[in-house]
Design an enzyme around this catalytic site. Structure first.
Site, PDB file in Angstrom:
ATOM      1  CB  ALA A 114      -0.967   0.098   1.180  1.00 50.27           C
ATOM      2  CG  HIS A 151       3.228  -4.215  -7.170  1.00 45.51           C
ATOM      3  ND1 HIS A 151       2.906  -3.496  -5.976  1.00 45.51           N
ATOM      4  CD2 HIS A 151       3.862  -3.116  -8.137  1.00 45.51           C
ATOM      5  CE1 HIS A 151       3.439  -2.570  -6.136  1.00 45.51           C
ATOM      6  NE2 HIS A 151       3.736  -2.061  -7.410  1.00 45.51           N
ATOM      7  NE  ARG A 172      -5.896  -5.332  -6.071  1.00 40.11           N
ATOM      8  CZ  ARG A 172      -5.483  -5.634  -4.825  1.00 40.11           C
ATOM      9  NH1 ARG A 172      -4.200  -5.799  -4.912  1.00 40.11           N
ATOM     10  NH2 ARG A 172      -6.099  -5.357  -3.559  1.00 40.11           N
TER      11      ARG A 172
END
Length: 149
Positions: A79, A102, A109
């Site tokens: 995040a 990632h 997303r």
């Protein structure tokens, strides 16, 4: 002496295996570390594998890489990828190669995940290949090292 890379992981990745397995898979972070260890051993690379939920600890680990003159960082800032100017600033000081990884495809997303501060300093981004993203980054660094040799 083996070349050393830092593999840095951000918040909530310590909960892999139980955190949204439909998105992140069933492997936990220790299993991913073991995969990275095996790959690094095969390629005669030394590594430091680190995870923190705390932004400042991640910044400090990047500072450690700077102080140790590490040649490459693989970073899954999780995040913090989308929010952390502090991590960006630390990576700007790093003189080696930065590979952003990632597990999921952040571009498929939520909209807020489409922006990455890390990408501004990364030589490349590997996203959406699950835990293989880490192994792809390690392979790339090995190939790059051998091109320079």
């Amino acid at each position: 002496m083996k070349d050393k890379i830092y593999i840095i992981n951000g918040p909530n990745l310590n909960k892999l295996g139980t955190r949204e397995p439909d998105k992140y898979g069933s492997l936990n972070l220790l299993e991913i570390e073991d995969m990275c260890k095996n790959k690094c051993d095969q390629l005669s690379l030394s590594y430091v594998f680190f995870q923190s939920n705390i932004e400042g600890e991640i910044v400090n680990k990047i500072h450690d890489a700077i102080d140790e003159n590490i040649k490459a960082i693989i970073i899954n800032a999780a995040a913090y990828t989308h929010t952390s100017i502090a991590i960006l600033d630390a990576l700007k000081m790093f003189q080696g190669i930065v590979i952003e990884v990632h597990i999921t495809n952040i571009h498929a997303r939520e909209e807020f995940r489409h922006h990455s501060f890390i990408s501004k300093v990364a030589q490349g981004v590997i996203a959406g290949f699950g835990e293989e993203s880490y192994l792809m980054a390690i392979d790339y660094l090995y190939k790059l090292k051998n091109k320079k040799a």
